[in-house]
Design a protein around this motif. Structure first.
Motif, PDB file in Angstrom:
ATOM      1  N   MET A   1      22.980 -17.752  61.885  1.00  0.00           N
ATOM      2  CA  MET A   1      22.403 -18.094  63.188  1.00  0.00           C
ATOM      3  C   MET A   1      23.343 -17.576  64.272  1.00  0.00           C
ATOM      4  SD  MET A   1      21.431 -21.850  64.642  1.00  0.00           S
ATOM      5  CE  MET A   1      20.304 -22.071  63.276  1.00  0.00           C
ATOM      6  N   SER A   2      22.815 -16.855  65.214  1.00  0.00           N
ATOM      7  CA  SER A   2      23.649 -16.276  66.255  1.00  0.00           C
ATOM      8  C   SER A   2      23.864 -17.277  67.373  1.00  0.00           C
ATOM      9  CB  SER A   2      22.998 -15.008  66.820  1.00  0.00           C
ATOM     10  OG  SER A   2      21.763 -15.323  67.413  1.00  0.00           O
ATOM     11  N   SER A   3      24.892 -17.004  68.177  1.00  0.00           N
ATOM     12  CA  SER A   3      25.201 -17.880  69.297  1.00  0.00           C
ATOM     13  C   SER A   3      24.412 -17.460  70.523  1.00  0.00           C
ATOM     14  CB  SER A   3      26.709 -17.838  69.580  1.00  0.00           C
ATOM     15  OG  SER A   3      27.083 -16.537  69.929  1.00  0.00           O
ATOM     16  N   PHE A   4      24.640 -18.185  71.604  1.00  0.00           N
ATOM     17  CA  PHE A   4      23.913 -17.935  72.852  1.00  0.00           C
ATOM     18  C   PHE A   4      24.637 -16.850  73.621  1.00  0.00           C
ATOM     19  CE2 PHE A   4      22.731 -19.034  77.229  1.00  0.00           C
ATOM     20  CZ  PHE A   4      21.380 -19.133  77.073  1.00  0.00           C
ATOM     21  N   HIS A   5      23.945 -15.755  73.970  1.00  0.00           N
ATOM     22  CA  HIS A   5      24.598 -14.631  74.611  1.00  0.00           C
ATOM     23  C   HIS A   5      23.892 -14.276  75.905  1.00  0.00           C
ATOM     24  CE1 HIS A   5      26.830 -14.149  70.934  1.00  0.00           C
ATOM     25  NE2 HIS A   5      25.702 -14.039  70.256  1.00  0.00           N
ATOM     26  N   TYR A   6      24.613 -13.593  76.757  1.00  0.00           N
ATOM     27  CA  TYR A   6      24.105 -13.210  78.046  1.00  0.00           C
ATOM     28  C   TYR A   6      24.236 -11.709  78.245  1.00  0.00           C
ATOM     29  CZ  TYR A   6      24.409 -18.149  79.035  1.00  0.00           C
ATOM     30  OH  TYR A   6      24.262 -19.512  78.977  1.00  0.00           O
ATOM     31  N   PRO A   7      23.336 -11.092  79.036  1.00  0.00           N
ATOM     32  CA  PRO A   7      23.476  -9.690  79.384  1.00  0.00           C
ATOM     33  C   PRO A   7      24.717  -9.474  80.236  1.00  0.00           C
ATOM     34  CG  PRO A   7      21.247 -10.450  79.778  1.00  0.00           C
ATOM     35  CD  PRO A   7      22.085 -11.662  79.516  1.00  0.00           C
TER      36      PRO A   7
ATOM     37  N   PRO B   1      23.943  -7.919  73.788  1.00  0.00           N
ATOM     38  CA  PRO B   1      23.497  -7.056  74.887  1.00  0.00           C
ATOM     39  C   PRO B   1      24.598  -6.823  75.907  1.00  0.00           C
ATOM     40  CG  PRO B   1      22.661  -9.277  75.192  1.00  0.00           C
ATOM     41  CD  PRO B   1      23.326  -9.260  73.843  1.00  0.00           C
ATOM     42  N   GLN B   2      25.665  -7.594  75.813  1.00  0.00           N
ATOM     43  CA  GLN B   2      26.771  -7.483  76.765  1.00  0.00           C
ATOM     44  C   GLN B   2      27.847  -6.568  76.187  1.00  0.00           C
ATOM     45  OE1 GLN B   2      28.572 -11.187  77.771  1.00  0.00           O
ATOM     46  NE2 GLN B   2      29.945 -10.326  79.293  1.00  0.00           N
ATOM     47  N   VAL B   3      28.238  -5.560  76.932  1.00  0.00           N
ATOM     48  CA  VAL B   3      29.298  -4.643  76.522  1.00  0.00           C
ATOM     49  C   VAL B   3      30.631  -5.174  77.043  1.00  0.00           C
ATOM     50  CG1 VAL B   3      30.218  -2.304  76.692  1.00  0.00           C
ATOM     51  CG2 VAL B   3      27.745  -2.669  76.468  1.00  0.00           C
ATOM     52  N   LEU B   4      31.592  -5.340  76.128  1.00  0.00           N
ATOM     53  CA  LEU B   4      32.902  -5.860  76.486  1.00  0.00           C
ATOM     54  C   LEU B   4      33.936  -4.744  76.475  1.00  0.00           C
ATOM     55  CD1 LEU B   4      32.986  -9.117  74.309  1.00  0.00           C
ATOM     56  CD2 LEU B   4      32.450  -8.931  76.748  1.00  0.00           C
ATOM     57  N   PRO B   5      34.825  -4.705  77.448  1.00  0.00           N
ATOM     58  CA  PRO B   5      35.886  -3.693  77.430  1.00  0.00           C
ATOM     59  C   PRO B   5      36.928  -3.962  76.355  1.00  0.00           C
ATOM     60  CG  PRO B   5      36.180  -5.184  79.289  1.00  0.00           C
ATOM     61  CD  PRO B   5      34.859  -5.517  78.678  1.00  0.00           C
ATOM     62  N   ARG B   6      37.179  -5.269  76.078  1.00  0.00           N
ATOM     63  CA  ARG B   6      38.195  -5.642  75.103  1.00  0.00           C
ATOM     64  C   ARG B   6      37.599  -6.560  74.049  1.00  0.00           C
ATOM     65  NH1 ARG B   6      43.342  -8.285  77.431  1.00  0.00           N
ATOM     66  NH2 ARG B   6      43.887  -8.029  75.235  1.00  0.00           N
ATOM     67  N   THR B   7      38.119  -6.443  72.844  1.00  0.00           N
ATOM     68  CA  THR B   7      37.679  -7.275  71.734  1.00  0.00           C
ATOM     69  C   THR B   7      38.141  -8.718  71.933  1.00  0.00           C
ATOM     70  OG1 THR B   7      37.646  -5.439  70.172  1.00  0.00           O
ATOM     71  CG2 THR B   7      37.898  -7.653  69.238  1.00  0.00           C
ATOM     72  N   GLU B   8      37.254  -9.654  71.644  1.00  0.00           N
ATOM     73  CA  GLU B   8      37.566 -11.076  71.724  1.00  0.00           C
ATOM     74  C   GLU B   8      37.530 -11.684  70.332  1.00  0.00           C
ATOM     75  OE1 GLU B   8      35.425 -11.764  76.094  1.00  0.00           O
ATOM     76  OE2 GLU B   8      34.557 -12.644  74.275  1.00  0.00           O
TER      77      GLU B   8
ATOM     78  N   GLN C   1      30.380  -9.454  65.773  1.00  0.00           N
ATOM     79  CA  GLN C   1      29.306  -9.064  66.685  1.00  0.00           C
ATOM     80  C   GLN C   1      29.712  -7.812  67.448  1.00  0.00           C
ATOM     81  OE1 GLN C   1      28.349 -11.545  70.154  1.00  0.00           O
ATOM     82  NE2 GLN C   1      26.211 -11.361  69.566  1.00  0.00           N
ATOM     83  N   ASN C   2      28.830  -6.850  67.456  1.00  0.00           N
ATOM     84  CA  ASN C   2      29.086  -5.583  68.128  1.00  0.00           C
ATOM     85  C   ASN C   2      28.784  -5.703  69.616  1.00  0.00           C
ATOM     86  OD1 ASN C   2      29.404  -2.922  68.867  1.00  0.00           O
ATOM     87  ND2 ASN C   2      27.558  -2.190  67.831  1.00  0.00           N
ATOM     88  N   ALA C   3      29.802  -5.562  70.446  1.00  0.00           N
ATOM     89  CA  ALA C   3      29.629  -5.560  71.903  1.00  0.00           C
ATOM     90  C   ALA C   3      30.241  -4.291  72.489  1.00  0.00           C
ATOM     91  CB  ALA C   3      30.261  -6.799  72.521  1.00  0.00           C
ATOM     92  N   THR C   4      30.226  -3.207  71.686  1.00  0.00           N
ATOM     93  CA  THR C   4      30.795  -1.932  72.130  1.00  0.00           C
ATOM     94  C   THR C   4      29.785  -1.048  72.841  1.00  0.00           C
ATOM     95  OG1 THR C   4      30.242  -0.726  70.091  1.00  0.00           O
ATOM     96  CG2 THR C   4      32.317  -1.972  70.108  1.00  0.00           C
ATOM     97  N   GLY C   5      28.493  -1.319  72.630  1.00  0.00           N
ATOM     98  CA  GLY C   5      27.455  -0.438  73.166  1.00  0.00           C
ATOM     99  C   GLY C   5      27.144   0.728  72.240  1.00  0.00           C
TER     100      GLY C   5
ATOM    101  N   THR D   1      34.867 -15.926  65.211  1.00  0.00           N
ATOM    102  CA  THR D   1      33.892 -14.936  65.670  1.00  0.00           C
ATOM    103  C   THR D   1      34.636 -13.797  66.361  1.00  0.00           C
ATOM    104  OG1 THR D   1      32.066 -16.507  65.958  1.00  0.00           O
ATOM    105  CG2 THR D   1      31.968 -14.471  67.240  1.00  0.00           C
ATOM    106  N   ILE D   2      34.353 -12.573  65.925  1.00  0.00           N
ATOM    107  CA  ILE D   2      34.930 -11.390  66.554  1.00  0.00           C
ATOM    108  C   ILE D   2      33.845 -10.718  67.374  1.00  0.00           C
ATOM    109  CG2 ILE D   2      36.031  -9.149  66.203  1.00  0.00           C
ATOM    110  CD1 ILE D   2      37.020 -10.137  63.506  1.00  0.00           C
ATOM    111  N   ARG D   3      34.079 -10.554  68.669  1.00  0.00           N
ATOM    112  CA  ARG D   3      33.184  -9.783  69.529  1.00  0.00           C
ATOM    113  C   ARG D   3      33.854  -8.450  69.808  1.00  0.00           C
ATOM    114  NH1 ARG D   3      32.009 -14.830  73.577  1.00  0.00           N
ATOM    115  NH2 ARG D   3      30.377 -15.846  72.346  1.00  0.00           N
ATOM    116  N   LEU D   4      33.363  -7.413  69.183  1.00  0.00           N
ATOM    117  CA  LEU D   4      33.998  -6.107  69.262  1.00  0.00           C
ATOM    118  C   LEU D   4      33.766  -5.469  70.621  1.00  0.00           C
ATOM    119  CD1 LEU D   4      33.078  -4.641  65.765  1.00  0.00           C
ATOM    120  CD2 LEU D   4      35.303  -5.517  66.514  1.00  0.00           C
ATOM    121  N   GLY D   5      34.847  -5.083  71.280  1.00  0.00           N
ATOM    122  CA  GLY D   5      34.753  -4.410  72.563  1.00  0.00           C
ATOM    123  C   GLY D   5      34.949  -2.913  72.432  1.00  0.00           C
TER     124      GLY D   5
END
Length: 447
Positions: free
Chosen positions: A1-7, A383-390, A352-356, A426-430
Motif C-alpha cells: 500500500m502506497s503512502s499519501f503523495h503530492y505533486p 509524481p513529485q520530483v525530488l532533487p535529493r534522496t530521502e 519509491q522513484n522520485a527522479t522523474g 522508505t527510500i524516496r529516490l531523488g
C-alpha cells in the motif's frame, strides 16, 4: 500500500518544506505561541506561576499525571505532553457546562516528548481508530477515552499503550482553536490531491474541496484535515497524513515574523477554545525549548499497527503492533526495555522513484538485495520530483535507516512516518541517485 503523495510544489513552498517539517507541530505551537511577542511576554511575567486556566481536574484525575513535571520550569528531565484535538460536541448529547464542549471524541491524538539530554523533540501520532481497552468501559477506539474519562483517562490509556511511560501534562483544543489560528495568520497553502466531498450533519461538517493548490481559510483547512474518504483507501491513516501536511503548512505561516505581531490577539482567541493543566511558566519553558531545539531535532512517529481486515471486527480499527510500539517507546520515549535490532535481511524497505526517470526504483531494489536487504520492494512512482534522496525511518528505526544510508551512499535520513505504511524504511529516490548512476556508467565506459 502506497503512502499519501503530492505533486511538485510551487517554488517558494517547495523551498520551505524542509524547514517547515523541522520547526514543529502546530498543535504544540497553539499552546506555546505567547512567548513569541513582547506584549504577550510582559503579560506572562505577571502571571507565570498561575495555571493558564482554572483547574478542571479532580485530585484523583490529576493523579494520572506525573507531579512536579517542570520543577521551577527548568525542564531538567524528559517531559511528555498529551495533546488532544477535539471533535465538535454532539448537540443532542452535550450539556450546558463550560467543560462539556471539551468532553468530546479526540480527532487528533499526539504525544510530544521534550528530551533535554538528547536535545530532541519527538511527536507520536496515535490514530483515533486505535483499538484499546478503556478501564471500566471495555474495548473501544481510543478517541472515545476523552468522552468517557476526559484527559486523565486518555493519559492513562496512552501510558499503558506505551508500556507505562508517565504522562506529565495535557492540552485539549477544539476545532475552533485551529480554525481561529489559521484565519489569524491569513490562511495556509496546501495541495488538495483529489475532489473532496463529504457531509456529516452531526459534526456540522460539509466538505467541498476541489483539486489543486489553494490557500485555505480556517474552516476549509479543518475540512481538509477531517476528510477520510480518499481514493487510496487509507481511512484514518490518510487523515493523519493530511493532518501532517496541514500542520506543516501552518508551521510555515507561524515562522513568518509578520505573524508574530498578531500573536497576542491570536492567543486571546485560542485561549477560549483551550483546556490544559500547564502553567504560564511551564509554557514559557517549553516554548524556549521548542524554539531552541525544534529545528533539525524533531522526530515524527506513527503508532505502529495495521488496519483491521473486513469481517475481523464489527467495526474498523487501527490494531496496535505491540512489538513495534515497544521498540518505539524504548527508542524514542525512554521506556526501559531491551529491543533487538532488525537484521538487514528482515528490514522492510520500500523504494519509491522520485527522479522523474523510469526504472530507477527497480535498479535500487536490485542494489539493496545485492547488499543483503532481501525485503526491499518497489512502489508506485511519485509524481513529485525530488532533487535529493530521502530516507525515512517510517517505523521510527533511526539506526536501520542510517545503515541503509551507509549502504547506498547518499540520502538524507529523517525519522518521519509519512512513507509507505507497510515499510520499516522508505527510500524516496531523488535526482542525485539518477546522476550517480549516470556518473558511474560514464566512468565505466571510459575505462
Amino acid at each position: 500500500m502506497s503512502s499519501f503523495h503530492y505533486p511538485p510544489r510551487p517554488g517558494p513552498v517547495r523551498a520551505a518544506r524542509q524547514q517547515a517539517i523541522c520547526q514543529g507541530i502546530p498543535w504544540l505551537l497553539l499552546g506555546f505561541t505567547a512567548i513569541l511577542s513582547g506584549s504577550a511576554g510582559a503579560f506572562l511575567a505577571a502571571i507565570l506561576h498561575r495555571p493558564i486556566l482554572p483547574p478542571s481536574l479532580s485530585a484523583e484525575e490529576q493523579a494520572a499525571f506525573r507531579p512536579d513535571a517542570l520543577r521551577a520550569a527548568a525542564l531538567d528531565r524528559s517531559l511528555h505532553i498529551l495533546i488532544l484535538g477535539l471533535d465538535r460536541p454532539d448537540p443532542a448529547l452535550s450539556g450546558t457546562g463550560d467543560q462539556d464542549r471539551f468532553n468530546t471524541r479526540s480527532d487528533t491524538i499526539l504525544l510530544a516528548r521534550f528530551d533535554p539530554q538528547a536535545r530532541r523533540i519527538t511527536v507520536l501520532s496515535i490514530p483515533r481508530d486505535t483499538r484499546v481497552r478503556l478501564p471500566g468501559f471495555g474495548v473501544a477506539k481510543i478517541n472515545a477515552a476523552n468522552v468517557v474519562g476526559g484527559p486523565a483517562l486518555t493519559a492513562q490509556v496512552v501510558s499503558q499503550l506505551l508500556g507505562g511511560i508517565p504522562i506529565d501534562r495535557y492540552v485539549r483544543l477544539n476545532t475552533e482553536a485551529l480554525e481561529a489560528l489559521i484565519d489569524a495568520v491569513g490562511g495556509v497553502e496546501v495541495y488538495v490531491p483529489e475532489p473532496m466531498h463529504y457531509v456529516d450533519r452531526t459534526q456540522q461538517l460539509f466538505i467541498t474541496l476541489q483539486p489543486g493548490w489553494h490557500r485555505l481559510n480556517g474552516k476549509q483547512a479543518h475540512h481538509f484535515a477531517r476528510f477520510r474518504h480518499d481514493q487510496l483507501g487509507l481511512g484514518d491513516i490518510g487523515r493523519v497524513q493530511r493532518q501532517q501536511e496541514l500542520l506543516r503548512a501552518l508551521s510555515r505561516e507561524l515562522l513568518s515574523p509578520a505573524v508574530w505581531l498578531r500573536i497576542p490577539k491570536v492567543l486571546q482567541v485560542v485561549r477560549t477554545h483551550l483546556d490544559t493543566n500547564l502553567t504560564w511558566e511551564e509554557v514559557l519553558s517549553l516554548a524556549k525549548f521548542l524554539l531552541t531545539y525544534g529545528g533539525d531535532r524533531m522526530d515524527l512517529v506513527l503508532l505502529p499497527g495495521r488496519f483491521s481486515q473486513a469481517g475481523e471486527f464489527a467495526t474498523s480499527y487501527w490494531l496496535p503492533d505491540l512489538a513495534g510500539i515497544r521498540r518505539v517507546a524504548a527508542t524514542h520515549f525512554g521506556l526501559e526495555a531491551e529491543v533487538t535490532p532488525i537484521p538487514p535481511q528482515h528490514l522492510r524497505i520500500a523504494v519509491q522513484n522520485a527522479t522523474g526517470k523510469p526504472g530507477m526504483a527497480r535498479r535500487m531494489v536490485q542494489e539493496l538485495v545485492r547488499q543483503g536487504y532481501a525485503q526491499a520492494f518497489a512502489v508506485e512512482d511519485s509524481p513529485q520530483v525530488l532533487p535529493r534522496t530521502e530516507i525515512l525511518a517510517q517505523s521510527g528505526d533511526w539506526e536501520g535507516a542510517r545503515q541503509v544510508r551507509a549502504a547506498i551512499g547518499l540520502g538524507e535520513v529523517r525519522v518521519e512516518s509519512t512513507g509507505v505504511l507497510n515499510s520499516d524504511v522508505t527510500i524516496r529516490l531523488g535526482r542525485d541517485w539518477a546522476e550517480q548512476l549516470t556518473l558511474g556508467r560514464n566512468q565505466a565506459q571510459s575505462l
